[in-house]
Design a protein around this motif. Sequence first.
Motif, mmCIF file in Angstrom:
data_model
loop_
_atom_site.group_PDB
_atom_site.id
_atom_site.type_symbol
_atom_site.label_atom_id
_atom_site.label_comp_id
_atom_site.label_asym_id
_atom_site.label_seq_id
_atom_site.Cartn_x
_atom_site.Cartn_y
_atom_site.Cartn_z
ATOM 1 N N TYR A 169 32.319 1.085 -3.756
ATOM 2 C CA TYR A 169 33.166 2.156 -3.250
ATOM 3 C C TYR A 169 32.869 3.506 -3.893
ATOM 4 O O TYR A 169 33.439 4.513 -3.479
ATOM 5 N N GLY A 170 31.979 3.513 -4.887
ATOM 6 C CA GLY A 170 31.706 4.741 -5.612
ATOM 7 C C GLY A 170 30.302 5.257 -5.427
ATOM 8 O O GLY A 170 29.822 6.054 -6.238
ATOM 9 N N VAL A 171 29.601 4.825 -4.392
ATOM 10 C CA VAL A 171 28.261 5.325 -4.089
ATOM 11 C C VAL A 171 28.227 5.779 -2.643
ATOM 12 O O VAL A 171 29.039 5.356 -1.817
ATOM 13 N N ALA A 172 27.242 6.627 -2.336
ATOM 14 C CA ALA A 172 27.114 7.127 -0.975
ATOM 15 C C ALA A 172 26.549 6.043 -0.076
ATOM 16 O O ALA A 172 25.646 5.300 -0.458
ATOM 17 N N HIS A 173 27.065 5.981 1.133
ATOM 18 C CA HIS A 173 26.572 5.034 2.136
ATOM 19 C C HIS A 173 25.707 5.731 3.178
ATOM 20 O O HIS A 173 24.561 5.376 3.383
ATOM 21 N N PHE A 174 26.253 6.725 3.828
ATOM 22 C CA PHE A 174 25.498 7.556 4.762
ATOM 23 C C PHE A 174 25.348 8.929 4.121
ATOM 24 O O PHE A 174 26.324 9.516 3.665
ATOM 25 N N ARG A 175 24.118 9.447 4.103
ATOM 26 C CA ARG A 175 23.895 10.730 3.444
ATOM 27 C C ARG A 175 22.881 11.559 4.214
ATOM 28 O O ARG A 175 22.088 11.043 4.996
ATOM 29 N N THR A 176 22.946 12.887 3.975
ATOM 30 C CA THR A 176 21.972 13.783 4.596
ATOM 31 C C THR A 176 20.636 13.667 3.889
ATOM 32 O O THR A 176 20.554 13.269 2.715
ATOM 33 N N ASN A 177 19.584 14.059 4.622
ATOM 34 C CA ASN A 177 18.237 13.983 4.052
ATOM 35 C C ASN A 177 17.430 15.232 4.378
ATOM 36 O O ASN A 177 16.216 15.220 4.279
ATOM 37 N N ALA A 178 18.137 16.308 4.802
ATOM 38 C CA ALA A 178 17.439 17.554 5.120
ATOM 39 C C ALA A 178 18.449 18.690 5.178
ATOM 40 O O ALA A 178 19.654 18.468 5.329
#
Length: 726
Positions: A169-178
């Motif tokens: 619950y404390g890490v990113a799951h979906f993230r930007t890459n640009a």
Amino acid sequence: MKKTVVILLLVIGLSQSSSLITNARETVSDSALSEIEASAESSKEEESYSETTPVPILETTTEQTSHEEANTSQSAEDATLSTQGSTEEPVFFAEDEINETAEIGTQENPHLVSSYSELQTALVAAQDAGETNYIQLQNDIIYNGEVRIGQNTVIDGNGYAILYSGTSYGVAHFRTNANNITITYKNLTFGNSSYPNSTYYGILYIGHSNIHFIVENITYTIQNGGQPFWGNNDAGNTLELRGENQFYSSGSTYGGEFVEGYRNVVFAEASHTTIYNDTPTATALFWSTAQTVTLAKRAVVSIESSKPLLFYGDNATLNIQEEASFYFKKFYGTNYQTNDISLSSIGILTGNLAENAIAYFTTEANGFSGNDPLFNLTSPDRLVFEAVSAQNQVFASGFDPILKRSDADGYGYSIDYLTGTGQENYIQNAQTGTSYTLSASSISNGYSVAYSRTPSIEQLSASTETAADISNLYGQIDSVLPAGISGSQIEYKLAEKRLYTETEITEEAAQDSIEQATAAQGVLKSTEILLNENEPLEGVASKVTFSELPASDYFLYAKASGSRIEGYTFQSLWQEAAVEVPPYLLIQFSNSSLNFNSAIPGQFGRQQNQADYTVRNAGNVPAAVDLKKITRNAEDISNLSLVEQFITNDQELILSLVAEKADSKEIVTMGPLIESETLSQPSLALSPFWQTDSLANLYLTGDYSGPLKGQQKISYQFSFAVSAIE
């Protein structure tokens, strides 16, 4: 996207015209058959080629490569030839077939995904520079990993959900890459009863700059890791919420804000967003550096929160644009337990309310405290602070919000508050450009305070009616703003002169002058109309009648009271309408003859008059009735003559017309009368029809000289002049 075009020409000859097509293979030569098979194989190899793109390794997932494979086959169908008797061998041609694979990933032809791996593949599918990658879910997606989005992307949930099955619950799951991309989530659900958790890094971790993240029609129901949005405080990033959105965050671990790290948050035009947050650790709903939250036109945002802060960080700005509504409610939570509530910490909150905007701040816990906010008010509908319990103060000591009226729209705005004993007024009519500082003491430690547009009488009409025994003035409110306000009462004052001396009736001094005016200042009549519950302030329900009015110029004043906020009744400013009641002159005589009968010579009086005969004023002005002319009627063949005094004592008649006023009993005697075209007799003054002495009884008196020579019938016509008395 690669496009493959396959053209297959198939020629099959039959040796017998009556054969079935299923027997065609038997009559084809070996060489022809080998050509067909070779052609088919060549086609298969050509179509099976496709470009593959590797998928990044994501936590527990493995790299997968998919290949699109197209097989071209010609299957024989049963058919009966209809050429019996022909000696020619028929030749059959399969139709030329063009199979063009449409480009995938466009708005018209999105990637259709049914699994996490398909979603991963679709997210990294190559697109032309600047184009948008469109993805549509065909099923709920259950994931446990990390996904990066590096291009313009639209994920259309199509009513399905993206569900997290892990415990990180404390890490990113979906993230930007640009940088410099727009990402849209729409028609999506996050969380359900089987998969209720997520991450406090939000449904998209923003780690880059100039990101425009759009969410539309999102349902978010998360327990642990219940923070929907996380950004990196980059000044170029924007979060925009469109459509209908619901966010429900309630869990015991990894709690968070509703929005963290976005300097710009926009609730789009006509959007509706509901937010519930009862999560631990984070203290505010909105956290960022110099954050601006904007509700576009007609947007509605409803928030319930157990957090002790609404905004945390540097100065914050809350823009509520035209007809938008912002509702905030503080409650004592299960996962975050505190009674404290402040609108901002560290910095100052500035609220800007535009035309017809609404801001409503409610607390079920302690009164509002902390840094003093500033609200710039430009024709808003209302701004309200309220404690749910009438036993609690809405403001803690030291919390002094500032309200500044910034408009000059001509409407009235008041500041009222509620205490245990009822409603009180703090500012009757807020002035343009003026700031008002509220405090617990200024509102008598009340539990509610409201800055509200008061009902505004947009159109007050006044009309008159005059006729016999009618002299009326009718008043009616034709239009009130805001529309749909429920009325409680309307006050009217009718005056013979203007009740104020100021240039504008909206000026505070003018309003006070009208409010305080009594008969001494020219008020003729006052009345109140009590309205039924939910009855409108305008129209027939507001109609008032002032009757029995002398002809004159009048000023009609109206003030309306109505309910727009539960517990409050607000009054409009006094409005004015000028009107004239025109003169109406009408004198009515009895519809009969004035008869008297004297049996003997000598004097006679009222007793000898055979019936009551009246004259009355049915008009609205004092009237003078003057006897101007007496002429003998043609049917009068008597030898009597009218005289002022006896001369010959031979059939002479001294006659007088007496008017006795019905109320005062005042006597007006016209006579002795003689036949004349230009009489000059005392005038009878009659009051307007509703006043005393508007009616008089007429009768004849006099003296007959004799002698008796049988019955003498006399007949005269009396002509009167009627005029209004100035």
